[in-house]
Design an enzyme around this catalytic site. Structure first.
Site, PDB file in Angstrom:
ATOM      1  N   HIS A 276      14.413 115.367   0.359  1.00 39.29           N
ATOM      2  CA  HIS A 276      14.307 115.101   1.809  1.00 39.29           C
ATOM      3  C   HIS A 276      13.235 115.810   2.371  1.00 39.29           C
ATOM      4  O   HIS A 276      13.056 115.841   3.573  1.00 39.29           O
ATOM      5  CB  HIS A 276      15.456 115.252   2.382  1.00 39.29           C
ATOM      6  CG  HIS A 276      16.629 114.611   1.837  1.00 39.29           C
ATOM      7  ND1 HIS A 276      17.360 114.995   0.725  1.00 39.29           N
ATOM      8  CD2 HIS A 276      17.031 113.174   2.131  1.00 39.29           C
ATOM      9  CE1 HIS A 276      18.304 113.731   0.439  1.00 39.29           C
ATOM     10  NE2 HIS A 276      18.283 112.865   1.204  1.00 39.29           N
TER      11      HIS A 276
ATOM     12  N   ASP B 136      23.504 101.914  -9.002  1.00 34.32           N
ATOM     13  CA  ASP B 136      23.636 102.961  -7.918  1.00 34.32           C
ATOM     14  C   ASP B 136      24.740 102.658  -7.118  1.00 34.32           C
ATOM     15  O   ASP B 136      25.210 101.614  -6.493  1.00 34.32           O
ATOM     16  CB  ASP B 136      22.310 103.043  -7.023  1.00 34.32           C
ATOM     17  CG  ASP B 136      21.134 103.356  -7.691  1.00 34.32           C
ATOM     18  OD1 ASP B 136      21.285 104.185  -8.554  1.00 34.32           O
ATOM     19  OD2 ASP B 136      20.060 102.835  -7.351  1.00 34.32           O
TER      20      ASP B 136
ATOM     21  N   TRP C 176      28.160  98.355   2.890  1.00 31.59           N
ATOM     22  CA  TRP C 176      26.679  98.382   3.757  1.00 31.59           C
ATOM     23  C   TRP C 176      26.520  96.935   4.402  1.00 31.59           C
ATOM     24  O   TRP C 176      25.510  96.835   4.673  1.00 31.59           O
ATOM     25  CB  TRP C 176      25.476  98.898   3.159  1.00 31.59           C
ATOM     26  CG  TRP C 176      25.562 100.498   3.017  1.00 31.59           C
ATOM     27  CD1 TRP C 176      26.482 101.123   3.580  1.00 31.59           C
ATOM     28  CD2 TRP C 176      24.835 101.307   2.226  1.00 31.59           C
ATOM     29  NE1 TRP C 176      26.570 102.616   3.228  1.00 31.59           N
ATOM     30  CE2 TRP C 176      25.222 102.725   2.409  1.00 31.59           C
ATOM     31  CE3 TRP C 176      23.763 101.435   1.370  1.00 31.59           C
ATOM     32  CZ2 TRP C 176      24.760 103.835   1.659  1.00 31.59           C
ATOM     33  CZ3 TRP C 176      23.219 102.470   0.695  1.00 31.59           C
ATOM     34  CH2 TRP C 176      23.622 103.538   1.159  1.00 31.59           C
TER      35      TRP C 176
ATOM     36  N   TRP D 205      16.704  99.578  24.007  1.00 32.21           N
ATOM     37  CA  TRP D 205      17.095 101.135  24.009  1.00 32.21           C
ATOM     38  C   TRP D 205      16.431 102.033  23.114  1.00 32.21           C
ATOM     39  O   TRP D 205      15.839 102.917  23.430  1.00 32.21           O
ATOM     40  CB  TRP D 205      18.680 101.104  23.935  1.00 32.21           C
ATOM     41  CG  TRP D 205      19.252 102.610  24.062  1.00 32.21           C
ATOM     42  CD1 TRP D 205      19.705 103.031  25.037  1.00 32.21           C
ATOM     43  CD2 TRP D 205      19.763 103.300  22.843  1.00 32.21           C
ATOM     44  NE1 TRP D 205      20.356 104.203  24.874  1.00 32.21           N
ATOM     45  CE2 TRP D 205      20.236 104.270  23.522  1.00 32.21           C
ATOM     46  CE3 TRP D 205      19.613 103.295  21.344  1.00 32.21           C
ATOM     47  CZ2 TRP D 205      20.812 105.448  22.537  1.00 32.21           C
ATOM     48  CZ3 TRP D 205      20.055 104.213  20.474  1.00 32.21           C
ATOM     49  CH2 TRP D 205      20.554 105.490  21.153  1.00 32.21           C
TER      50      TRP D 205
ATOM     51  N   CYS E 138      18.634 101.976  13.733  1.00 26.61           N
ATOM     52  CA  CYS E 138      19.574 100.772  13.895  1.00 26.61           C
ATOM     53  C   CYS E 138      19.618  99.942  12.544  1.00 26.61           C
ATOM     54  O   CYS E 138      18.377 100.072  12.019  1.00 26.61           O
ATOM     55  CB  CYS E 138      19.256  99.490  15.125  1.00 26.61           C
ATOM     56  SG  CYS E 138      19.310 100.444  16.569  1.00 26.61           S
TER      57      CYS E 138
ATOM     58  N   GLU F  11      10.738 100.244  -7.789  1.00 24.53           N
ATOM     59  CA  GLU F  11      11.203  99.433  -6.784  1.00 24.53           C
ATOM     60  C   GLU F  11      10.406  99.082  -5.658  1.00 24.53           C
ATOM     61  O   GLU F  11      10.747  99.023  -4.558  1.00 24.53           O
ATOM     62  CB  GLU F  11      12.451 100.172  -6.176  1.00 24.53           C
ATOM     63  CG  GLU F  11      13.696 100.436  -7.092  1.00 24.53           C
ATOM     64  CD  GLU F  11      14.551 101.180  -6.627  1.00 24.53           C
ATOM     65  OE1 GLU F  11      15.070 101.138  -5.597  1.00 24.53           O
ATOM     66  OE2 GLU F  11      15.433 102.117  -7.500  1.00 24.53           O
TER      67      GLU F  11
HETATM   68  N1  GLN Z   1      17.717 103.694  -7.019  1.00 30.22           N
HETATM   69  C1  GLN Z   1      17.646 104.130  -5.346  1.00 30.22           C
HETATM   70  C2  GLN Z   1      16.277 104.561  -5.088  1.00 30.22           C
HETATM   71  O1  GLN Z   1      15.660 105.296  -5.744  1.00 30.22           O
HETATM   72  C3  GLN Z   1      18.671 104.915  -4.926  1.00 30.22           C
HETATM   73  C4  GLN Z   1      18.790 105.085  -3.316  1.00 30.22           C
HETATM   74  C5  GLN Z   1      20.006 105.735  -2.988  1.00 30.22           C
HETATM   75  O2  GLN Z   1      20.483 106.408  -3.770  1.00 30.22           O
HETATM   76  N2  GLN Z   1      20.107 105.677  -1.750  1.00 30.22           N
HETATM   77  O3  GLN Z   1      15.686 104.536  -4.025  1.00 30.22           O
END
Ligand code: GLN
Ligand code: ZN
Length: 768
Positions: free
Chosen positions: A702, A607, A569, A21, A524, A492
């Site tokens: 964003h 976090d 999650w 899908w 997804c 990260e």
């Molecule tokens: N430490 C994560 C990052 O910077 C925090 C991500 C989040 O808040 N969803 O990607």
């Protein structure tokens, strides 16, 4: 006995066992499929699911639950409720417009998307605005016809009920305009139902999940008015009023509504719904939809237990026809567990995705109709699978249960209160006024992603991959130094997903091959499965963080995902309470925190972006959840020295209603998102003072746009009207992993300049 119990379903996953899908729709967006091709591929998926349900022996099969994006958007579009910023002049809504509302277009931004109750599914929020609603197409009718004509299936059409539709919409004033919108939309519902009846449909499933949230007298009046009218205007069709996710409010009044059936969730709302059934009984002559199989989790059902529950329900509702069904639509679980051949057999055998859940539904109804003997083999196999998992060493890891029990009795508090810690931390770190930092991740460029691919596929050795990650870390440490940031991060680069990364390293987690569920639109997710006791094995983040720290004199902040976010999650085992699982994760993470501290990492961020979304649907249950989730966070973070600074981060700012819990986390510094709703936040801090370290996101990550220094200084100035500058930090809204390198560097430079301007001003005016 005289009961005949039917088997039914409430909704089937749309995405297909192989995410066909998603692939089809995305190919259409990319111009690789024509609209015609898209229609024919999606039709194939839809018909396949219908056949599947029929072949499994489901007697009541939902139709119209399928979608091209989202079922709430489908309702809005069916009524011609295209937001006014999109070009539309009535009639059938073109597919391009449909997707533009969902995803935005050059013409106009997308509609808002928000969480579907307490699930991880997100729907498109209908915007009522100024359009005159009309019935552009009778979707349920088309679905009903298709199933009947193509497959000979007499399906039961599904609609989102008007009460919930309005509760989930925006763009109108509920207090003053409710009746107006009911008057506009109810006739359209009536028309849909009449046309369905004329075509031969006997029943319709009217989803009203909003009946499980709080309901005032006014709400009750509203719902009664809606279903009175439907009963009066479309008496030819029977209505199953379907609820899910919790026990309904005001059971006695809802049960008395003029509808022909009521669907109740006996998994997530078991206690409340059962208590109500025991107290008030069930109206004779109505149909009771009994949600006995969990539509939100991936484990096999304890069939013996649910069969007993079914017997009790049959007794309490004697005189009613009963349908055995899932607790909610199966859209929240993956399609089929058959392909999970790579998991250990004990785990695999205990999984039930949509297909397996339908088998269980059929087995439960067969048991009631034909006696237990007829399903004995199936029930036994089921029990054995659950027993084997229960006895699996992974569920009985030495010391875990005892450690959780012990921690449950302890307060989990830092050894000194914030004021003391703060003084010691200031002495130690000597940070400037308004220290600058980031949230953790830096851009995951194509290069980074393809390096990880190569390593995962085995094309790169561990050494090659480590060297690559180290190179990225060095590069970004020196970039951060150049930019002039005060508290650095390693970036990260080694993580794809903030939960998966830890899940892969912590015992007790498993990862499925095809366990995909729809999060929103074609996105997804494949949540990790917490199937065993979670425990600490070996340090997970120390290597990279230590490496970063070895390349700078500035402090590097360690970066962990918190216990509640990992819990919320994931798919979670159901033999323990969520609280207990949270404590297990929290204890494992505590060891990581301690390992970081031992390695000289003395600022550590934990976090918790998913803390808020775990809030229960009913307000009265909030306090309980918040209490144990705050405790879990504190278990992870409370054993460090006074001089070690604990940070946390959350990507939202609707704080006012949980501010006491946020305070109770007792983090030395919290960073939160605010750039998109700054005014509101400043306002909420006028009402509640916040007296711990706090960083408000001063720009929106964003968007690729580089914000100017002035924009950020004005945000800072406004925030400092209500917050203490000595406790204030400067940071972006969230992690930067989705951004490009160039724009990230430029934005951070401006951010540092904005902080510098404030400091200069402050030293002139003598603030500090
Ligand atoms: N430490 C994560 C990052 O910077 C925090 C991500 C989040 O808040 N969803 O990607
Ligand atoms: Zn965030």
């Amino acid at each position: 006995m005289s009961h005949t119990v039917k088997s039914g379903n409430l909704g089937y996953p749309r995405i297909g066992a192989q995410r066909e899908w998603k692939k089809a729709i995305e190919a259409y967006w990319a111009g690789r499929l024509s609209e015609q091709q898209l229609h024919s591929q999606l039709t194939e998926i839809r018909l396949h699911s219908l056949r599947q349900q029929r072949d499994q022996g489901i007697e009541i099969i939902p139709v119209g639950d399928f979608t091209y994006y989202d079922h709430v958007l489908d309702m809005a579009v069916m009524f011609g409720l295209v937001p006014e910023r999109f070009d539309y002049s009535g009639g059938a809504v073109p597919l391009a417009t449909y997707y533009a509302i969902a995803r935005g277009s050059k013409e106009a931004p997308a509609s808002e998307m928000t969480k579907w109750f307490n699930t991880n599914y997100h729907y498109i929020v209908p915007e009522l605005g100024g359009r005159q609603p009309q019935l552009t197409v009778n979707r349920p009718l088309a679905a009903y016809r298709e199933a009947k004509e193509t497959l000979g299936i007499e399906g039961r059409p599904v609609l989102l009920g008007l009460y919930s539709f309005l509760k989930l919409s925006k763009g109108f004033n509920e207090a003053t305009e409710w009746d107006r919108w009911v008057n506009l939309l109810l006739p359209l519902y009536v028309r849909i139902l009449r046309e369905l009846a004329a075509e031969g449909a006997a029943w319709v499933q009217m989803d009203e999940p909003s009946l499980v949230t709080s309901m005032t007298d006014e709400d009750m009046k509203r719902i009664r008015a809606i279903y009175d009218t439907i009963q009066r205007e479309a008496p030819e069709i029977s209505v199953l009023l379907q609820t899910y996710f919790e026990a309904i409010e005001r059971y006695d009044e809802v049960a008395a509504l003029p509808v022909d059936g009521l669907g109740l969730d006996f998994v997530h709302g078991a206690n409340g719904n059962l208590a109500a059934l025991r107290q008030f009984g069930f109206p004779a002559g109505k149909v009771l939809g009994a949600g006995l199989v969990d539509g939100r989790n991936i484990w096999r059902t304890d069939l013996y237990r649910q069969e007993e529950l079914l017997q009790e329900i049959l007794e309490l509702a004697s005189g009613a026809e009963v349908i055995v069904q899932p607790s909610c639509s199966l859209l929240h679980v993956p399609v089929s567990a058959r392909q999970e051949v790579e998991l250990t057999p004990v785990l695999r055998d205990a999984l039930a995705f949509a297909e397996e859940k339908l088998e269980e539904i059929v087995a439960l109804s067969t048991a009631a109709n034909k006696g237990m003997d007829s399903v004995k083999a199936f029930f036994e196999r089921n029990r054995m699978a659950l027993d084997q998992l229960a006895n699996h060493p992974a569920r009985n890891r030495t010391g875990v249960a005892a450690a959780v029990e012990q921690i449950s009795a302890e307060p989990a508090a830092r050894s000194s209160e914030f004021a003391v810690r703060r003084r010691k931390q200031q002495e130690k770190w000597q940070l400037p006024l308004l220290p600058t930092t980031t949230i953790g991740s830096f851009p995951q460029t194509l290069e980074v992603r393809s390096a990880r691919q190569k390593w995962r596929k085995g094309e790169w050795s561990q050494e090659q991959y480590d060297a690559f990650i180290q190179e990225q870390i060095r590069r970004w440490i020196s970039l951060q130094e150049e930019i002039g940031i005060d508290v650095l991060v390693h970036g990260e680069f080694e993580r794809t997903d903030m939960v998966e990364f830890f899940g892969e390293k912590l015992p007790g987690f498993a990862f499925t091959k095809g366990g995909w569920v729809q999060s929103y639109g074609t996105r997804c997710v494949k949540p990790p499965v917490i199937y065993g006791d979670v425990d600490f094995d070996q340090p997970m983040t120390v290597k990279e963080t230590e490496y970063a720290q070895s390349h700078t004199d500035k402090p590097v902040k360690g970066m962990l995902t918190g216990p509640i976010t990992i819990l919320n999650w994931s798919f979670v085992r159901s033999d323990l309470s969520r609280e207990q699982v949270a404590y297990q994760i929290a204890l494992a993470l505590r060891k990581e925190v301690e390992a970081l501290e031992r390695a000289g990492i003395e600022m550590i961020q934990v976090d918790e972006p998913a803390l808020r979304e775990g809030l229960p649907l009913k307000r009265k249950d909030w306090a309980g959840y918040l209490e144990w989730s705050v405790k879990a966070f504190r278990i992870t973070t409370s054993t460090v020295r006074d001089t070690t600074q604990i940070h946390t981060h959350m990507c939202y700012c609707e704080f006012h209603d949980i501010i006491d819990s946020i305070r109770a986390l007792d983090a030395d510094v919290i960073s939160i998102e605010t750039s998109r709703s700054h005014g509101e936040l400043v306002h909420s801090f006028e009402e509640h003072t916040y007296d711990l370290g706090i960083g408000l996101g001063v720009y929106d990550i964003h968007s690729p746009r580089v914000p100017s220094v002035e924009e950020m200084t004005s945000m800072i100035d406004r925030a400092l009207q209500v917050l203490d500058p000595e406790l204030f930090w400067i940071n972006p809204d969230c992690g930067l992993k989705t951004r490009g390198v160039e724009e990230t560097v430029q934005s951070l430079k401006n951010m540092v300049l904005a902080a510098g301007q404030y400091r200069a001003k402050a030293s002139l005016t003598g603030i500090k």
